[in-house]
Design a protein around this motif. Sequence first.
Motif, PDB file in Angstrom:
ATOM      1  N   TYR A 131       0.813  -0.974   0.107  1.00 55.23           N
ATOM      2  CA  TYR A 131      -0.085   0.069  -0.058  1.00 55.23           C
ATOM      3  C   TYR A 131       0.973   1.168   0.020  1.00 55.23           C
ATOM      4  CZ  TYR A 131      -3.733  -3.118   1.360  1.00 55.23           C
ATOM      5  OH  TYR A 131      -4.600  -4.164   1.675  1.00 55.23           O
ATOM      6  N   ALA A 150      -1.843  -1.278   9.848  1.00 53.70           N
ATOM      7  CA  ALA A 150      -2.863  -2.170   9.605  1.00 53.70           C
ATOM      8  C   ALA A 150      -3.347  -2.758  11.131  1.00 53.70           C
ATOM      9  CB  ALA A 150      -2.380  -3.452   8.460  1.00 53.70           C
ATOM     10  N   ARG A 162      -8.552  -6.512   9.461  1.00 51.86           N
ATOM     11  CA  ARG A 162      -8.835  -6.297   7.944  1.00 51.86           C
ATOM     12  C   ARG A 162      -8.801  -4.723   7.413  1.00 51.86           C
ATOM     13  NH1 ARG A 162      -6.865  -9.459   4.544  1.00 51.86           N
ATOM     14  NH2 ARG A 162      -8.514  -8.638   2.898  1.00 51.86           N
ATOM     15  N   ARG A 163      -8.590  -4.119   8.318  1.00 50.74           N
ATOM     16  CA  ARG A 163      -8.353  -2.505   8.115  1.00 50.74           C
ATOM     17  C   ARG A 163      -6.994  -2.049   8.013  1.00 50.74           C
ATOM     18  NH1 ARG A 163     -12.914  -0.156  12.656  1.00 50.74           N
ATOM     19  NH2 ARG A 163     -14.751  -1.145  11.402  1.00 50.74           N
ATOM     20  N   VAL A 164      -7.026  -0.769   7.136  1.00 51.97           N
ATOM     21  CA  VAL A 164      -5.733  -0.068   7.020  1.00 51.97           C
ATOM     22  C   VAL A 164      -6.174   1.277   7.734  1.00 51.97           C
ATOM     23  CG1 VAL A 164      -4.307   1.254   5.394  1.00 51.97           C
ATOM     24  CG2 VAL A 164      -4.916  -1.172   5.079  1.00 51.97           C
ATOM     25  N   GLN A 175      -8.926  -3.454   3.999  1.00 49.55           N
ATOM     26  CA  GLN A 175      -7.732  -4.113   3.066  1.00 49.55           C
ATOM     27  C   GLN A 175      -8.467  -4.613   1.847  1.00 49.55           C
ATOM     28  OE1 GLN A 175      -5.187  -6.652   5.051  1.00 49.55           O
ATOM     29  NE2 GLN A 175      -5.401  -5.462   6.964  1.00 49.55           N
TER      30      GLN A 175
END
Length: 324
Positions: A253, A293, A296-298, A323
Amino acid sequence: MTPAHRSFAPSSAHPLARRRLLTATAALSGAALLGGTAHAAEKPTWPAAFPLPAGWQPEGITIGSRPYAYFGSLAHGDIYRADLATGRGTVLSTGLGAGHPTVGLKVDPYGRLFLSGGDSGELRTADGRTGGIEKVYAVGGTFVNDVVLTPGAAWFTDTYKAVLYKLVLGRRGAPRDVETVPLGGDWVQGDGFTANGIERTPDGSALLVVNTVADGGGLMRVDPRTGAARAVDLGTARLPNGDGLLLLGRTLYAVQQAQNAIDVFRLNASGTRGTAITRITDPRFRIPTTAAAWGRRVYLPNARFDVEQPQPDTEYDAVAVRQV
């Protein structure tokens, strides 16, 4: 330094420069030089956005082995720690004041923070539990920008010099001496802002560094032993506003702050080539800079570099996206 702890809770407001100069991360895994670690999943009720203290001027973010995010301040170098489950937080550490910002930062598995000191030319370490500053390294940098951790070192970029700073780590991550590693090979040093975010290749063999000048902006793969840099083949993709990098497995990312976007690439194991997967945009982005992170998140801080003269009451926040 004695840390200050000031409680701060989310308000009902939804806060919405380009860095005055223009201006992630998974925990270390095993003995691999450069790899990523998955975290336990967040609950659906966890906030996808939460405020930071007014006037904070955030730039960097790091998340360790527990669901707490740390944010540095460009204004005064303080450190803010937020609980990802609630969005509430406290000012964990009082910095060294104006002229000693905290730009990039990382937390290691032992709870130690590694801080980039921006135009102070410093590297700093701090206790991630108490916030106390442990040591200041005056390396004579022009703008110490971002940092990545490997089992043997903390690596820092310098925006206006063709060098990396290697803070050698001993047993249990104890900091030792700083070495300056000149960048060579294909490295192109511009007259102005050049180096920014830094990460690790998926196989742990090298470092990845954003170069905003070379070929319109992209990534350089740097041999940590020699400093020799080679351009990473990203096809037609460019990173003219590339800032923070976050590697999860082979997925990279790359935050493009001035474009309010995250460009996502699939890398080969050695990090010599990347294929563009997608671009993440979000109406909540207000010049995001760096990424970390959890689950399942950024998570990203909104630096709001479009605000020419930040004030003590200027609102700032952090937002989360799913993500890829």
